[in-house]
Design a protein around this motif. Structure first.
Motif, PDB file in Angstrom:
ATOM      1  N   PHE A  12       1.008   9.752   8.083  1.00 41.38           N
ATOM      2  CA  PHE A  12       1.520   8.540   7.455  1.00 41.38           C
ATOM      3  C   PHE A  12       1.422   7.405   8.483  1.00 41.38           C
ATOM      4  O   PHE A  12       2.047   7.453   9.539  1.00 41.38           O
ATOM      5  CB  PHE A  12       2.955   8.753   7.007  1.00 41.38           C
ATOM      6  N   MET A  13       0.637   6.384   8.128  1.00 37.85           N
ATOM      7  CA  MET A  13       0.205   5.404   9.116  1.00 37.85           C
ATOM      8  C   MET A  13       0.883   4.039   8.956  1.00 37.85           C
ATOM      9  O   MET A  13       0.923   3.468   7.864  1.00 37.85           O
ATOM     10  CB  MET A  13      -1.306   5.224   9.026  1.00 37.85           C
ATOM     11  N   PHE A  14       1.379   3.546  10.061  1.00 34.33           N
ATOM     12  CA  PHE A  14       1.831   2.157  10.185  1.00 34.33           C
ATOM     13  C   PHE A  14       1.197   1.648  11.473  1.00 34.33           C
ATOM     14  O   PHE A  14       1.790   1.676  12.549  1.00 34.33           O
ATOM     15  CB  PHE A  14       3.357   2.040  10.202  1.00 34.33           C
ATOM     16  N   ARG A  47      -8.103   8.511   2.561  1.00 34.03           N
ATOM     17  CA  ARG A  47      -7.045   7.511   2.736  1.00 34.03           C
ATOM     18  C   ARG A  47      -6.463   7.128   1.383  1.00 34.03           C
ATOM     19  O   ARG A  47      -7.202   6.857   0.429  1.00 34.03           O
ATOM     20  CB  ARG A  47      -7.602   6.287   3.449  1.00 34.03           C
ATOM     21  N   VAL A  48      -5.118   7.083   1.296  1.00 30.37           N
ATOM     22  CA  VAL A  48      -4.429   6.628   0.088  1.00 30.37           C
ATOM     23  C   VAL A  48      -3.485   5.504   0.500  1.00 30.37           C
ATOM     24  O   VAL A  48      -2.541   5.719   1.277  1.00 30.37           O
ATOM     25  CB  VAL A  48      -3.639   7.770  -0.583  1.00 30.37           C
ATOM     26  N   MET A  76       4.580   0.808   6.858  1.00 27.18           N
ATOM     27  CA  MET A  76       3.732   1.956   6.553  1.00 27.18           C
ATOM     28  C   MET A  76       2.762   1.533   5.452  1.00 27.18           C
ATOM     29  O   MET A  76       3.172   1.212   4.338  1.00 27.18           O
ATOM     30  CB  MET A  76       4.593   3.137   6.114  1.00 27.18           C
ATOM     31  N   GLU A  77       1.461   1.540   5.781  1.00 25.96           N
ATOM     32  CA  GLU A  77       0.459   0.980   4.876  1.00 25.96           C
ATOM     33  C   GLU A  77      -0.306   2.041   4.083  1.00 25.96           C
ATOM     34  O   GLU A  77      -0.749   1.771   2.968  1.00 25.96           O
ATOM     35  CB  GLU A  77      -0.538   0.137   5.673  1.00 25.96           C
ATOM     36  N   PHE A  78      -0.482   3.217   4.647  1.00 23.91           N
ATOM     37  CA  PHE A  78      -1.271   4.233   3.943  1.00 23.91           C
ATOM     38  C   PHE A  78      -0.991   5.610   4.524  1.00 23.91           C
ATOM     39  O   PHE A  78      -0.375   5.748   5.593  1.00 23.91           O
ATOM     40  CB  PHE A  78      -2.771   3.919   4.038  1.00 23.91           C
ATOM     41  N   MET A  79      -1.436   6.636   3.808  1.00 28.80           N
ATOM     42  CA  MET A  79      -1.408   8.001   4.307  1.00 28.80           C
ATOM     43  C   MET A  79      -2.840   8.520   4.350  1.00 28.80           C
ATOM     44  O   MET A  79      -3.707   8.036   3.607  1.00 28.80           O
ATOM     45  CB  MET A  79      -0.522   8.895   3.443  1.00 28.80           C
TER      46      MET A  79
END
Length: 535
Positions: free
Chosen positions: A416-418, A482-483, A338-341
């Motif tokens: 929540f991104m992966f 993006r965070v 998971m790299e960012f939200m």
């Protein structure tokens, strides 16, 4: 010293003791050429075995006369004889056949053939117990997990560098979960030998205040399962209600104290069914035999949960909704980072949904699904009135669809991104009522979270003194933001119908996609069998 000395060093029961009585003829150890020729011949079709022996000048690992060879023989035979304890197919390793082959050694050629036979069995056993018997993608196309297979040559090399007992102890997954499942397997095998939990409950639904013979059946079943102390109660009283709630908690059901259809299905599941779930869970644990990360996200699909794990402990947990049990919607199983939200996300509608669900509506009414924009290839909003949607089909539809950020956005207010090729991620949702269901399989494949804001705060905590403030500062802008997560967090989407809770107790869930049933069928065909154990 002759080949007969191979027998010394075996002092364990079972098939190993049988080996002591088998005649192993003596022969001149110095005559290595026939041994080498036999090893080369027997290993010719396995490049890893052939390469290992060639690089090590055909020195024996198993059939020599030294203490190391004797110890390796003993540990291998002990391991394969007891493979059933791990839910492995003992017949695949044929311990009796291997013992017989060793006992029939009459020449250096025989010894070379036996040497390679033992290496083959070792490599098969080592891979099976460390990373699984099955290839998961062959069982179900939605199990897209990459299995962390070890180098086969390294397995053989380790036999020369590691004490045999330590080597074999280190082959199974070294996780608390794996050991807990082994313990539960043994418990269930003893229960199976004792007759299980008794008669099933024939009623479809029972409620507090009910009486009758089915209430007595429910009472007796709860007692047998350990959820109710022995009692002579004849009615569905407060004590039984509490026991039903405890059962529901242990099976991921809403704790209403009513033995409704789903609760009753779980209560009536037999020991054999639970034992199958545990054996499948052991196989799945072997598939995930890797470093999961000191901090990681764990999504258990049939448990409808998402958790953050820090150094082996659950530090955050929330309910989830997962993919529907349909061919095109189930949530796949895999691991990623998971790299960012994205706060205030737009929903870029997957093409499958655009063409299968929305295009038919647009053909009937070009202004259907007004809350979603139709966009061109450059992402520009188009004038729907200027398009004849009846000219298009799923193959040639040239547009995309996007839902701008809003409280009604299908992704809610955060995702929540992966990044992965399956287009799966975790996200918020405006459909909060679904989290109250017992079975929460409704999405198109992504995982919806009941408490997404709190999940975000927990993820941001290591990188911010005020994670809640940071999150809401971005949220209040109303803009898509993006965070990055620093560092990225491993995420594992797993499927466990049997698993251990924080109290060390085994919990069970329904096999919502039928995946475990398919895995059990494959394990059974491979030779894994249920056993009733009286030891």
């Amino acid at each position: 010293m002759g080949l007969a000395s191979m027998r010394r060093g075996f002092a364990v029961p079972g098939l190993l003791s049988l080996l002591l009585s088998l005649p192993i003829a003596s022969g001149a150890v110095a005559q290595v050429t026939p041994f080498k020729q036999a090893v080369a011949e027997a290993a010719a079709e396995d490049s890893d075995i052939a390469g290992f022996y060639r690089e090590n000048e055909y020195a024996p690992l198993w059939t020599g006369t030294g203490d190391g060879d004797r110890a390796r023989r003993a540990e291998l035979l002990r391991a394969i004889e007891n493979a059933e304890a791990h839910g492995l197919p003992v017949a695949r390793y044929d311990p009796a056949g291997l013992v017989a082959q060793l006992g029939a050694v009459r020449s250096e050629r025989d010894r070379g053939l036996a040497e390679v036979a033992m290496s083959r069995v070792f490599l098969q056993y080592a891979r099976d117990i460390q990373t699984g018997v099955l290839i998961p993608s062959r069982i179900d196309r939605q199990i897209v997990r990459e299995i962390p297979y070890r180098d086969r040559g390294a397995y053989l090399a380790s036999l020369n560098t590691t004490a045999p007992a330590a080597l074999f102890r280190g082959l199974p997954p070294r996780t608390i979960e794996y050991n807990a499942l082994l313990k539960e397997k043994l418990t269930l095998e003893r229960l199976l030998a004792a007759g299980g939990w008794g008669p099933t409950v024939q009623s479809g639904t029972l409620r507090p205040g009910d009486t009758g013979k089915e209430v007595l059946s429910l009472r007796n079943r709860l007692i047998s399962m350990g959820f109710l102390d022995r009692t002579l109660t004849q009615s569905y009283d407060e004590t039984m209600t509490t026991a039903v709630k405890s059962f529901q908690l242990a099976h991921g059901l809403n704790q209403d104290g009513i033995a409704g259809p789903e609760t009753m299905r779980q209560i009536n599941s037999g020991v054999e069914t639970r034992l199958q779930s545990v054996i499948v869970a052991l196989e799945r644990e072997r598939w995930l035999n890797l470093d999961r990360g000191d901090r990681h996200v764990l999504v258990n699909i049939p448990d409808f949960s998402a958790r953050i794990i820090d150094n082996g402990k659950v530090t955050f947990s929330t309910r989830s909704v997962v993919g529907a049990a349909r061919d095109d919607r189930p949530t796949p199983e895999f691991s990623d980072r998971m790299e960012f939200m994205v706060i205030n996300p737009s929903w870029y509608v997957p093409r499958s949904i655009v063409t299968k669900e929305y295009l038919p509506q647009l053909k009937r009414n070009p202004y259907a699904v007004r809350h979603i924009e139709v966009t061109d290839r450059q992402g520009r909003k188009i004038n729907r009135g200027a398009v004849n949607f009846n000219n298009y089909n799923a193959r040639n539809f040239p547009f995309s669809m996007r839902q701008p950020p809003s409280h009604d956005n299908a992704l809610g207010l955060v995702k929540f991104m992966f990044p992965n090729k399956y287009n799966i991620y975790l996200h918020d949702t405006p459909a909060k009522s679904l989290f109250q269901r017992d079975v929460r399989a409704f999405s198109h494949g992504c995982v919806r979270l009941a408490d997404p804001f709190e999940f975000a705060y927990a993820l941001l905590a290591p990188q911010s003194d005020d994670p809640e403030g940071l999150f809401h500062a971005k949220l209040n802008t109303g803009r898509e933001t993006r965070v990055n997560l620093e560092p990225p967090v491993p995420v594992h989407l797993i499927y466990r119908t049997a698993f251990t809770n924080a109290r060390g107790q085994t919990e069970y869930r329904a096999d919502i996609y039928g995946r475990d049933a398919r895995i059990w069928s494959a394990l059974s065909k491979a030779g894994v069998a249920l056993r009733a154990y009286r030891g």
